[in-house]
Design a protein around this motif. Structure first.
Motif, short mmCIF file in Angstrom:
data_model
loop_
_atom_site.label_atom_id
_atom_site.label_comp_id
_atom_site.label_asym_id
_atom_site.label_seq_id
_atom_site.Cartn_x
_atom_site.Cartn_y
_atom_site.Cartn_z
N ARG A 158 -39.87 58.55 -9.95
CA ARG A 158 -39.23 58.58 -8.64
C ARG A 158 -37.72 58.51 -8.85
NH1 ARG A 158 -41.09 54.31 -4.41
NH2 ARG A 158 -42.08 53.73 -6.33
N ILE A 159 -36.99 59.22 -8.00
CA ILE A 159 -35.53 59.10 -8.02
C ILE A 159 -35.05 58.72 -6.63
CG2 ILE A 159 -35.19 60.74 -9.90
CD1 ILE A 159 -34.24 62.77 -7.76
N ALA A 160 -33.88 58.14 -6.59
CA ALA A 160 -33.19 57.85 -5.34
C ALA A 160 -31.86 58.58 -5.38
CB ALA A 160 -32.98 56.34 -5.18
N THR A 161 -31.49 59.21 -4.29
CA THR A 161 -30.28 60.01 -4.25
C THR A 161 -29.71 60.00 -2.84
OG1 THR A 161 -29.38 62.26 -4.54
CG2 THR A 161 -31.67 62.09 -3.86
N ASN A 162 -28.42 60.29 -2.74
CA ASN A 162 -27.84 60.48 -1.41
C ASN A 162 -28.04 61.93 -0.96
OD1 ASN A 162 -25.82 62.06 -2.62
ND2 ASN A 162 -24.38 60.37 -2.69
N GLY A 163 -28.58 62.77 -1.83
CA GLY A 163 -28.93 64.13 -1.46
C GLY A 163 -27.78 65.12 -1.46
N THR A 164 -26.58 64.66 -1.78
CA THR A 164 -25.41 65.53 -1.70
C THR A 164 -25.58 66.80 -2.53
OG1 THR A 164 -24.02 63.59 -1.38
CG2 THR A 164 -22.91 65.59 -2.02
N CYS A 191 -20.18 66.17 3.20
CA CYS A 191 -21.64 66.15 3.15
C CYS A 191 -22.21 66.41 4.54
CB CYS A 191 -22.11 64.80 2.62
SG CYS A 191 -23.89 64.64 2.53
N ASP A 192 -23.09 67.39 4.63
CA ASP A 192 -23.74 67.66 5.91
C ASP A 192 -24.88 66.68 6.14
OD1 ASP A 192 -22.12 69.83 6.52
OD2 ASP A 192 -23.44 71.24 5.49
N TYR A 193 -25.01 66.21 7.35
CA TYR A 193 -26.06 65.28 7.75
C TYR A 193 -27.36 65.97 7.72
CZ TYR A 193 -28.34 61.68 10.61
OH TYR A 193 -29.15 60.70 11.08
N ASP A 214 -26.40 57.57 12.37
CA ASP A 214 -25.50 58.33 13.24
C ASP A 214 -24.80 59.41 12.40
OD1 ASP A 214 -22.47 58.56 14.28
OD2 ASP A 214 -23.81 58.20 15.99
N ARG A 215 -24.94 60.66 12.83
CA ARG A 215 -24.38 61.78 12.08
C ARG A 215 -22.88 61.62 11.82
NH1 ARG A 215 -26.04 67.67 12.28
NH2 ARG A 215 -24.45 68.65 11.00
N ASP A 216 -22.12 61.26 12.84
CA ASP A 216 -20.67 61.14 12.69
C ASP A 216 -20.29 60.07 11.67
OD1 ASP A 216 -20.21 63.17 14.54
OD2 ASP A 216 -20.06 61.77 16.23
N VAL A 217 -20.98 58.94 11.72
CA VAL A 217 -20.68 57.85 10.78
C VAL A 217 -21.03 58.31 9.36
CG1 VAL A 217 -21.27 55.50 10.07
CG2 VAL A 217 -20.99 56.04 12.50
N HIS A 218 -22.20 58.91 9.20
CA HIS A 218 -22.63 59.39 7.88
C HIS A 218 -21.61 60.38 7.31
CE1 HIS A 218 -25.26 60.76 4.66
NE2 HIS A 218 -24.92 61.99 5.00
N GLU A 219 -21.20 61.36 8.10
CA GLU A 219 -20.29 62.39 7.61
C GLU A 219 -18.87 61.84 7.39
OE1 GLU A 219 -20.84 65.80 10.15
OE2 GLU A 219 -22.72 66.32 9.12
N ARG A 220 -18.50 60.79 8.10
CA ARG A 220 -17.20 60.16 7.87
C ARG A 220 -17.19 59.43 6.52
NH1 ARG A 220 -16.72 57.42 12.44
NH2 ARG A 220 -17.44 55.45 11.58
N ILE A 221 -18.31 58.79 6.20
CA ILE A 221 -18.42 58.06 4.93
C ILE A 221 -18.60 59.05 3.76
CG2 ILE A 221 -19.85 56.45 3.60
CD1 ILE A 221 -20.43 55.06 6.33
N ARG A 222 -19.48 60.02 3.93
CA ARG A 222 -19.79 61.01 2.89
C ARG A 222 -19.02 62.29 3.20
NH1 ARG A 222 -21.67 59.39 -1.79
NH2 ARG A 222 -23.07 57.69 -1.42
N LYS A 223 -17.75 62.28 2.96
CA LYS A 223 -16.90 63.43 3.26
C LYS A 223 -17.41 64.69 2.56
CE LYS A 223 -12.84 60.68 4.24
NZ LYS A 223 -13.41 60.16 5.41
N LEU A 239 -29.33 57.79 3.54
CA LEU A 239 -28.24 58.17 4.43
C LEU A 239 -27.32 56.98 4.56
CD1 LEU A 239 -30.31 59.88 7.28
CD2 LEU A 239 -29.10 61.01 5.40
N GLU A 240 -26.05 57.25 4.78
CA GLU A 240 -25.10 56.16 4.96
C GLU A 240 -25.26 55.51 6.33
OE1 GLU A 240 -23.46 55.00 2.49
OE2 GLU A 240 -23.93 56.67 1.17
N ASP A 241 -25.76 56.27 7.28
CA ASP A 241 -25.96 55.76 8.63
C ASP A 241 -26.88 56.73 9.37
OD1 ASP A 241 -24.31 53.58 10.45
OD2 ASP A 241 -25.16 55.21 11.65
#
Length: 95
Positions: free
Chosen positions: A50-56, A93-95, A82-91, A78-80
């Motif tokens: 098994r792997i864990a990833t942020n999927g970027t 990166c598409d949600y 909420d799409r906006d929060v996730h994309e703000r943290i993971r510059k 996912l970082e959050d």
């Protein structure tokens, strides 16, 4: 598979290291890509990988390659929710 790589996998896995630790060691220290590392771990007799990833960097093609190499499970974080929060943290990166 090289004897030293099989020994590394056996030693790390046998010492209680999780799959991410084993795969990271293979990618970082033995210049393998994740697909090669997954295949090496499966070839060494590890039953569940098994792997864990942020999927970027996960594409449909890469996901298919990982499944073919023997990957049993993948956790995408996912970082959050909420799409906006996730994309703000993971510059970049598409949600």
């Amino acid at each position: 598979m090289k004897t030293e790589i099989k020994k590394l996998i056996t030693d790390l896995h046998g010492s209680g290291s999780n799959n991410n630790d084993v795969l990271t060691a293979l990618v970082r220290d033995h210049n393998m890509d994740l697909t090669q590392a997954t295949q090496a771990v499966k070839d060494a007799g590890v039953k569940f990988v098994r792997i864990a990833t942020n999927g970027t960097l996960l594409t449909a093609s890469r996901a298919r390659s990982l499944v073919k190499s023997g990957l049993d499970s993948i956790i995408v974080s996912l970082e959050d929710i909420d799409r906006d929060v996730h994309e703000r943290i993971r510059k970049g990166c598409d949600y």
